[in-house]
Design a protein around this motif. Structure first.
Motif, short mmCIF file in Angstrom:
data_model
loop_
_atom_site.label_atom_id
_atom_site.label_comp_id
_atom_site.label_asym_id
_atom_site.label_seq_id
_atom_site.Cartn_x
_atom_site.Cartn_y
_atom_site.Cartn_z
N SER A 162 0.80 -1.23 0.00
CA SER A 162 0.00 0.00 0.00
C SER A 162 0.83 1.27 0.00
CB SER A 162 -0.94 0.01 1.22
OG SER A 162 -0.19 -0.11 2.42
N SER A 163 2.12 1.20 0.33
CA SER A 163 2.93 2.42 0.41
C SER A 163 3.65 2.77 -0.88
CB SER A 163 3.95 2.29 1.55
OG SER A 163 4.85 1.22 1.27
N SER A 164 3.61 1.89 -1.91
CA SER A 164 4.37 2.11 -3.14
C SER A 164 3.54 2.84 -4.20
CB SER A 164 4.82 0.76 -3.73
OG SER A 164 5.65 0.08 -2.84
N LYS A 165 4.24 3.51 -5.12
CA LYS A 165 3.60 3.98 -6.34
C LYS A 165 3.25 2.75 -7.18
CE LYS A 165 6.17 8.36 -6.62
NZ LYS A 165 7.08 8.18 -5.45
N LYS A 166 2.05 2.74 -7.75
CA LYS A 166 1.61 1.53 -8.44
C LYS A 166 0.91 1.86 -9.76
CE LYS A 166 -0.45 0.22 -4.62
NZ LYS A 166 0.35 0.97 -3.65
N LEU A 177 -12.45 -1.55 -8.93
CA LEU A 177 -12.28 -0.10 -8.91
C LEU A 177 -12.13 0.41 -7.49
CD1 LEU A 177 -14.84 1.06 -11.63
CD2 LEU A 177 -12.35 1.17 -11.74
N SER A 178 -12.96 -0.10 -6.58
CA SER A 178 -12.91 0.33 -5.19
C SER A 178 -11.57 0.01 -4.55
CB SER A 178 -14.05 -0.33 -4.40
OG SER A 178 -13.95 -0.03 -3.02
N ASN A 179 -11.06 -1.21 -4.80
CA ASN A 179 -9.83 -1.63 -4.15
C ASN A 179 -8.58 -1.07 -4.82
OD1 ASN A 179 -10.21 -3.76 -1.82
ND2 ASN A 179 -11.82 -4.16 -3.30
N LEU A 180 -8.62 -0.85 -6.12
CA LEU A 180 -7.49 -0.18 -6.76
C LEU A 180 -7.31 1.22 -6.19
CD1 LEU A 180 -7.88 -1.21 -10.52
CD2 LEU A 180 -6.46 -2.26 -8.77
N SER A 181 -8.39 1.91 -6.00
CA SER A 181 -8.33 3.24 -5.40
C SER A 181 -7.92 3.17 -3.93
CB SER A 181 -9.69 3.94 -5.54
OG SER A 181 -9.66 5.21 -4.94
N LYS A 182 -8.51 2.23 -3.21
CA LYS A 182 -8.25 2.10 -1.76
C LYS A 182 -6.79 1.82 -1.48
CE LYS A 182 -9.59 -0.84 2.17
NZ LYS A 182 -10.47 -1.97 2.58
N PHE A 183 -6.15 0.98 -2.30
CA PHE A 183 -4.78 0.57 -2.03
C PHE A 183 -3.75 1.32 -2.87
CE2 PHE A 183 -7.18 -3.34 -0.73
CZ PHE A 183 -6.99 -3.15 0.63
N GLY A 184 -4.14 2.50 -3.35
CA GLY A 184 -3.17 3.46 -3.86
C GLY A 184 -2.67 3.25 -5.26
N GLN A 196 -9.23 11.87 -7.74
CA GLN A 196 -8.19 12.82 -8.08
C GLN A 196 -6.83 12.15 -8.25
OE1 GLN A 196 -8.31 15.86 -5.04
NE2 GLN A 196 -9.78 17.09 -6.20
N SER A 197 -6.67 10.94 -7.70
CA SER A 197 -5.36 10.29 -7.75
C SER A 197 -5.39 8.93 -8.44
CB SER A 197 -4.83 10.11 -6.32
OG SER A 197 -5.75 9.36 -5.54
N TYR A 233 0.51 12.91 -15.04
CA TYR A 233 -0.06 12.50 -13.75
C TYR A 233 1.04 12.53 -12.70
CZ TYR A 233 -3.50 10.77 -17.03
OH TYR A 233 -4.39 10.67 -18.06
N THR A 234 0.73 13.10 -11.54
CA THR A 234 1.64 13.07 -10.40
C THR A 234 1.32 11.85 -9.57
OG1 THR A 234 1.80 15.49 -10.39
CG2 THR A 234 2.50 14.32 -8.40
N LEU A 235 2.28 10.92 -9.48
CA LEU A 235 2.04 9.68 -8.75
C LEU A 235 2.25 9.91 -7.25
CD1 LEU A 235 3.85 7.10 -11.07
CD2 LEU A 235 1.61 8.20 -11.33
#
Length: 306
Positions: free
Chosen positions: A189-193, A222-229, A249-250, A303-305
């Motif tokens: 969850s802490s990495s850019k993905k 969609l929910s989990n891709l957003s949730k886990f960054g 937004q991200s 896009y700013t990751l």
């Protein structure tokens, strides 16, 4: 005429209602010796992925080698000339093909694509499996010929970004792959993905074939891709002008156009370059299209990751 209208109405209702058309627990990894999930790969085939700072990607999709359907427009020689003469070929660190490398999963088509791509590009080539690559035992041929890995579902790192290659070729991940995938995202969850897959999540009832078959699976993803960054979801399959859809937004999905054109759809051969600036965490996608005589740059999105 009335019977035809009635049948069309029933079909639309079946497509639009949840769980009326059930999605089976498809598991294409039943072949012995095929690993289900590979993580933190450092090489694809015999080519090492050794990217620490800024980098550039050449991005294509839906190459459909072997396709002979009337109206198909290939501009392979023109593509090669353009990326050579404009310095793109010498500057890329990675090539990504978002699926349908072949047109009908035939061994000769995989061989033709593999010979072309490995001779043209000297960098690692990431080939995502598409729905045209898994037909009649195509998964094994895809893995043995073009994947460069023991699985069609894996993760690798470039600079400070984790790229997840996900197998959506059946218009579903299947329950087992879905579980592995969400678990991996949660632990990471802490990495850019960035997620790479063939079938888009972005779709509608008028475009049901070009997106996930099950609405609940789509929404769960969609929910989990957003949730886990997850920062970006890159997909292909639609053979239409690329679309950029920001769910938050991200978190944005980019559905890219096909490598070949289609005269019947009035679509043109396309490819993309992606540049990443590590210090700014800035990922830029540049789109190129064939204008009738050569390729030209037609757009740019950044896009700013996180």
């Amino acid at each position: 005429m009335k019977k035809l209208l009635f049948l069309l109405l029933v079909l639309l209702l079946l497509i639009s209602c949840n769980n009326i058309i059930p999605i089976p627990n498809i598991d294409q990894y039943s072949n012995p010796g095929i690993n289900y999930f590979e993580t933190d790969l450092t090489s694809i085939g015999s080519r090492n992925i050794n990217i620490d700072g800024d980098f550039e990607i050449l991005l294509i999709s839906d190459t459909h080698f072997g396709k002979t359907k009337s109206g198909t427009v290939f501009k392979i020689a023109e593509f090669e000339d353009y990326i050579k003469s404009n310095g793109i070929l010498n500057n890329i660190d990675l090539v990504i093909n978002l699926g349908d490398v072949s047109d009908n999963s035939e061994q000769a088509q995989f061989d033709s694509y593999q010979n072309w791509s490995t001779n043209l590009f000297s960098v690692p080539i990431i080939n995502v499996i598409g729905n045209h690559d898994n037909r009649n035992g195509g998964v094994e041929r895809f893995i043995n010929t073009v994947a460069g890995t023991a699985s069609t579902f894996y993760c690798f790192k470039a600079s400070d970004i984790h790229f997840y290659v996900v197998d959506s070729a059946y218009r579903t991940l299947g329950r087992q792959q879905l579980g592995y995938f969400i678990d991996a995202l949660e632990k990471d969850s802490s990495s850019k993905k960035i997620v790479l897959t063939h079938i888009p999540l972005y779709g509608s009832i008028t475009n049901f074939y070009a997106s996930f078959a099950d609405e609940k699976e789509r929404n769960f993803l969609l929910s989990n891709l957003s949730k886990f960054g997850v920062d970006l979801l890159l997909t292909g399959h639609k053979h239409a002008d690329e679309s950029y859809y920001s769910y938050t937004q991200s978190f944005t999905e980019v559905v890219v156009h096909a490598f070949h054109g289609d005269a019947m759809r009035n679509s043109r051969p396309s490819f993309y370059t992606c540049t990443y600036k590590k210090n700014a965490s800035l990922f830029t996608i540049n789109s190129y299209s064939y204008n009738g005589s050569t390729f030209e740059k037609i757009g740019e999105h950044s896009y700013t990751l996180k």
